[in-house]
Every structure is written in C-alpha cells, then in structure tokens.
Design an enzyme around this catalytic site. Sequence first.
Site, mmCIF file in Angstrom:
data_model
loop_
_atom_site.group_PDB
_atom_site.id
_atom_site.type_symbol
_atom_site.label_atom_id
_atom_site.label_comp_id
_atom_site.label_asym_id
_atom_site.label_seq_id
_atom_site.Cartn_x
_atom_site.Cartn_y
_atom_site.Cartn_z
ATOM 1 C CB SER A 52 2.208 -15.394 22.520
ATOM 2 O OG SER A 52 2.903 -14.805 23.606
ATOM 3 C CE LYS A 90 -1.083 -13.876 20.104
ATOM 4 N NZ LYS A 90 -0.970 -13.772 18.623
ATOM 5 C CG ASP A 141 -2.301 -4.140 8.901
ATOM 6 O OD1 ASP A 141 -3.009 -3.537 9.721
ATOM 7 O OD2 ASP A 141 -1.137 -4.503 9.142
ATOM 8 C CB THR A 183 6.510 -6.035 18.068
ATOM 9 O OG1 THR A 183 6.011 -6.209 19.400
ATOM 10 C CG2 THR A 183 7.196 -7.319 17.598
ATOM 11 C CE1 TYR A 196 -1.067 -11.154 22.562
ATOM 12 C CE2 TYR A 196 0.386 -12.321 24.070
ATOM 13 C CZ TYR A 196 0.157 -11.734 22.836
ATOM 14 O OH TYR A 196 1.157 -11.751 21.875
ATOM 15 C CG ASP A 233 -12.705 -6.565 11.746
ATOM 16 O OD1 ASP A 233 -11.901 -7.220 12.444
ATOM 17 O OD2 ASP A 233 -13.789 -6.156 12.187
ATOM 18 C CG LEU A 235 6.296 -10.433 15.213
ATOM 19 C CD1 LEU A 235 5.642 -11.594 15.950
ATOM 20 C CD2 LEU A 235 7.815 -10.506 15.357
#
Length: 253
Positions: free
Chosen positions: A146, A163, A36, A194, A159, A57, A17
């Site tokens: 998400s 999110k 990144d 992705t 996760y 990081d 993304l």
Amino acid sequence: MQIDGQIAVVTGGGSGLGAATARHLAAKGAKVAILDFDMTRAEAVAGEIGGMAVKVDVSDASSVGTAIDQICDTVGAPRIAINCAGIGVAARIVGRESKLSIEAFEKVVKVNLFGTYNVMSHAAAKMAQLEPLADGERGVVINTSSVAYQDGQLGQAAYAASKGGIAALCLPAAREFAQSGIRVMAIAPGLFHTPMMEGLPEEVAAKITANIPFPARLGQPQEYALLAEQIVTNPFLNGTTIRLDGAVRLPPR
C-alpha cells in the site's frame, strides 16, 4: 508468462481488488481459485467466473497449507499467486487515557503480513515442483502492499507496518526464488474504490479524493487487475514494489 491456460490463486478474491483480479484473470483464460474467509462472496465470484472457492484464514499457516493442497488436488498447482486479502484497523499507538493498541497491531500484522507470507510460501513450494516454461519460468507471486508503507497516516501504524513489511519482503523473496524461476512483485495501491473505502463517511471520502492529482478520483479495482496482468506477462518485472496511486501522497492525517 501467458495467462491463458494457467492456474491462478487469488486471496481476498470475494471482493474489492481480489474480485476484480479474479474476474480479469479468468477473462484472460486462467483457471482461478479464490481463497477467502467470506465464503458467500467467494463462491459468488467463483460461480461467476467458473472457478473454485476455498475458505481459509490466511493468518493461519496450516489453514493456508490445507487450502493450497486442496487446489492442487482439484485443479493442479498454480503458476500465479496474487495476495489481496487484508484488513485495516485504525488505532493510535497510545490512545486516550494511555490506552494501548497492541492487540489491534498484532491482528493487522498477522492477517496482512503473516497472511501474505503464508500464502507465498505454500504457493511457491508448489510452483517450484512444476516443469519450467520455455523461458525457464515456473511461476509468479504478486503481493499487495500500500502507499501507506511510505505515507502512513496518523492512526495507521499497524496497517503501514504490515504493508511496509510486504514491500520489504519483495526483493529478498525474489532473490531466493530466482533459482526456481519464480518471480515476486508487489503492488502498492493508493486510494481505491474498495469495501474498505466504501465504509468511510461521504465527507471523509471526498476529502481524501481531493488529494489525488490525476486522475482526480479513486482508483478502480480493474486498474489493479490490469497491472497484475502486466506483471504476470512481463518476465523482466521482478523484485520490486510498484505504486499505483494517481501520484497521490497521503497527508499526515
């Protein structure tokens, strides 16, 4: 806010993304800085779009601060900051033989939630020092949640929690930064094509895709980038999380 001529920061811009968003913003005239951890991919995308790449990081606040300072010193303070960096580690809260997943939970939350908070904090601090545009706006932050924040599946507690935190952060951050003319939005993607999805076995990916009503396919990263563009250019979008999911609702597993 018009994108042309603005400086934009995109985390996770070396792939998925983030890479699609970096390319799209550059095509619209922005000067894009990619943050990144994987410099090989970040430099490849940056070279393609005439931007810059900085290793960071995101879970480390000092690393983020140094990276944002480097961007400001090199090309100037950003008016656009888009957080796409993230990881997904599947693990049950209590697994077989009562094995706990506390370390995995901490890692995912530090990268996804703390990382988003770190970048937003440092970017907004720089935005607040900029001269306001004609409508009083100084900048916009777009964070990536998400659909898992509402539809978290078995094994995705870490996760989903990370999110969910990003979605919950959106409104209070927007209210705080309103006095500085900075908007905060979040996008909650569904099932997208992705690297995270590409790592799944073909039969698993097919089963997942079968749950998407329409279009009956994985989302394309370019479609995320298109929504990011629309958020940047529409000044009345602020303080909310938008699902981008083809009407999918994830099953329990």
